[in-house]
Design an enzyme around this catalytic site. Structure first.
Site, PDB file in Angstrom:
ATOM      1  N   CYS A  41      29.787  56.112  23.816  1.00 16.73           N
ATOM      2  CA  CYS A  41      28.571  55.520  24.393  1.00 16.73           C
ATOM      3  C   CYS A  41      28.308  54.132  23.805  1.00 16.73           C
ATOM      4  CB  CYS A  41      27.380  56.434  24.114  1.00 16.73           C
ATOM      5  SG  CYS A  41      25.827  55.702  24.627  1.00 16.73           S
ATOM      6  N   ASN A 151      16.232  54.691  35.403  1.00 21.79           N
ATOM      7  CA  ASN A 151      16.884  55.756  36.156  1.00 21.79           C
ATOM      8  C   ASN A 151      17.256  56.851  35.165  1.00 21.79           C
ATOM      9  OD1 ASN A 151      16.833  53.883  38.264  1.00 21.79           O
ATOM     10  ND2 ASN A 151      18.949  53.239  37.914  1.00 21.79           N
ATOM     11  N   GLY A 157      20.578  57.659  39.903  1.00 19.48           N
ATOM     12  CA  GLY A 157      21.393  56.444  39.776  1.00 19.48           C
ATOM     13  C   GLY A 157      21.833  56.103  38.369  1.00 19.48           C
ATOM     14  N   SER A 159      24.163  56.068  35.092  1.00 19.36           N
ATOM     15  CA  SER A 159      25.561  56.341  34.801  1.00 19.36           C
ATOM     16  C   SER A 159      25.757  56.676  33.328  1.00 19.36           C
ATOM     17  CB  SER A 159      26.433  55.146  35.202  1.00 19.36           C
ATOM     18  OG  SER A 159      25.908  53.975  34.649  1.00 19.36           O
ATOM     19  N   HIS A 164      17.689  54.467  28.448  1.00 12.58           N
ATOM     20  CA  HIS A 164      17.616  53.016  28.651  1.00 12.58           C
ATOM     21  C   HIS A 164      16.857  52.693  29.932  1.00 12.58           C
ATOM     22  CE1 HIS A 164      21.038  54.148  31.205  1.00 12.58           C
ATOM     23  NE2 HIS A 164      20.873  53.004  31.861  1.00 12.58           N
ATOM     24  N   HIS A 301      -3.129  44.826  41.365  1.00  6.37           N
ATOM     25  CA  HIS A 301      -3.382  45.669  40.188  1.00  6.37           C
ATOM     26  C   HIS A 301      -2.044  46.320  39.816  1.00  6.37           C
ATOM     27  CE1 HIS A 301      -6.758  48.336  38.383  1.00  6.37           C
ATOM     28  NE2 HIS A 301      -5.632  48.767  37.830  1.00  6.37           N
TER      29      HIS A 301
END
Ligand SMILES: [Zn+2]
Ligand SMILES: [Zn+2]
Length: 345
Positions: A41, A151, A157, A159, A164, A301
């Site tokens: 990662c 996401n 979506g 990956s 994050h 707003h």
């Protein structure tokens, strides 16, 4: 019976179709398993050399580690400057340089945490990072709109599992945003009031769709929810710009985000979701449109949408722009309010 509903802030129609008879258990999700693990990662602590150089760091007290980092996206959707002269504008085949920027906010050194796992202090640091990057990008005159989104889960979506968010700044204000601004401006011109403040008051008076409220934020399921368990979070005090939040509001938002996502997890499991911050575009006047945005600080707003991805967008939605939602937002709000939540901050 099913019904068409129109959204007051976007004029969008949705179809609420409760006879499909869905219960929260129909949507329950198991832990996401799409990940190669911490060693591979690029966002994990110890793998910093796998990413482009940092734009922002919230350092850990020992001086070596970090709590939050922001880096440029290695595979950006847009580039910060044009590499050639502008193209002449064609009537039918208009195109512009893909100018903008694309950043990633790495929200924790820990690989498999998500917002419901964060402590309040960590979530405040993340909100600080969001706000700091928003401010920097909004001040750049090349960019007209800054979108921060998150996401979680492959259906949403993502990956990478590592927590994050992403920020994309664009040189064009997106059509959906323009449409929302137009509706807000028209309302303000008629009533000299903020459409969203009035909507929030109406929701609080009605109460049916309210999920949570604290001194600084109100959370509800929109009347025109496109998706089951769709949630919006509004600052109670009128403000058009996300990056101008006071310190007590940052704390309030951190608590609200943790609480909201804990409710979703308690009710539905590790649900895939998108989180989007909707705020005003850059208000700097441009040649040809002097002052056209000057009422936006009063008329718009900022708010956050949290959208669980439990139903699929298919032919009907693409063909009509209508969404079919089998979970009435009034029922969704009740389930969310009743969800057992551990350790509410
Ligand atoms: Zn990781
Ligand atoms: Zn307002």
């Amino acid at each position: 019976m099913s019904e068409f509903r129109r959204g007051a802030t976007n004029n969008r129609w949705v179809i609420i179709a409760p006879e499909r008879g869905c219960r929260p258990s129909d949507f329950e999700q198991r832990r996401i398993e799409y990940d190669a693990g911490p060693n591979a990662c690029p966002f994990c602590a110890g793998n910093e050399d796998m990413t482009p150089s940092e734009l922002y760091r919230d350092p850990a007290p020992d001086g070596r580690g970090w709590h939050v980092r922001v880096i440029p996206n290695k595979y950006p959707a847009l580039m910060p400057y044009a590499d050639s002269a502008p193209e002449p504008i064609s009537r039918f085949f208009e195109r512009r340089h893909g100018v903008g920027t694309h950043e990633v906010i790495i929200e924790s050194p820990v690989h498999n945490h998500d917002i419901p796992d964060f402590c309040e202090e960590q979530m405040i640091r993340i909100v600080e990072a969001y706000s700091a990057r928003f401010k920097v990008l909004m001040e750049n005159l090349s960019f007209r709109y800054v979108l921060l989104f998150r996401n979680h889960g492959t259906e949403a979506g993502a990956s990478l599992l590592h927590p994050h968010s992403q920020i994309i700044a664009t040189s064009i204000v997106p059509q959906q945003v323009r449409s929302s601004l137009r509706i807000a401006k028209a309302y303000y011109e008629r009533k000299e009031r903020c459409l969203f403040c009035d909507l929030m008051l109406a929701e609080l008076r009605n109460g049916e769709r309210i999920v949570d409220e604290n001194d600084d934020f109100v959370t509800w399921t929109p009347y025109d929810s496109r998706f089951p368990f769709e949630i919006v979070i509004y600052p109670r005090a009128h403000s058009h710009d996300f990056s101008t939040m006071a310190d007590h509001q940052k704390v309030g938002l951190a608590r609200t985000l943790i609480l909201t996502t804990r409710r979703l997890r308690s009710l539905l499991g590790d649900v895939p979701y998108n989180l989007v911050i909707e705020t005003t575009p850059s208000l700097t006047a441009r040649p040809g449109s002097p002052g056209s945005r000057s009422i936006l600080p009063h008329a718009y707003h900022w708010h956050i949408a949290v959208i669980p991805r439990l139903t699929r967008v298919a032919g009907f939605e693409l063909g009509t722009g209508f969404y079919i939602n089998p979970m009435p937002p009034e029922e969704a709000a009740k389930h969310l309010r009743d969800a057992a939540v551990q350790g509410i901050p």
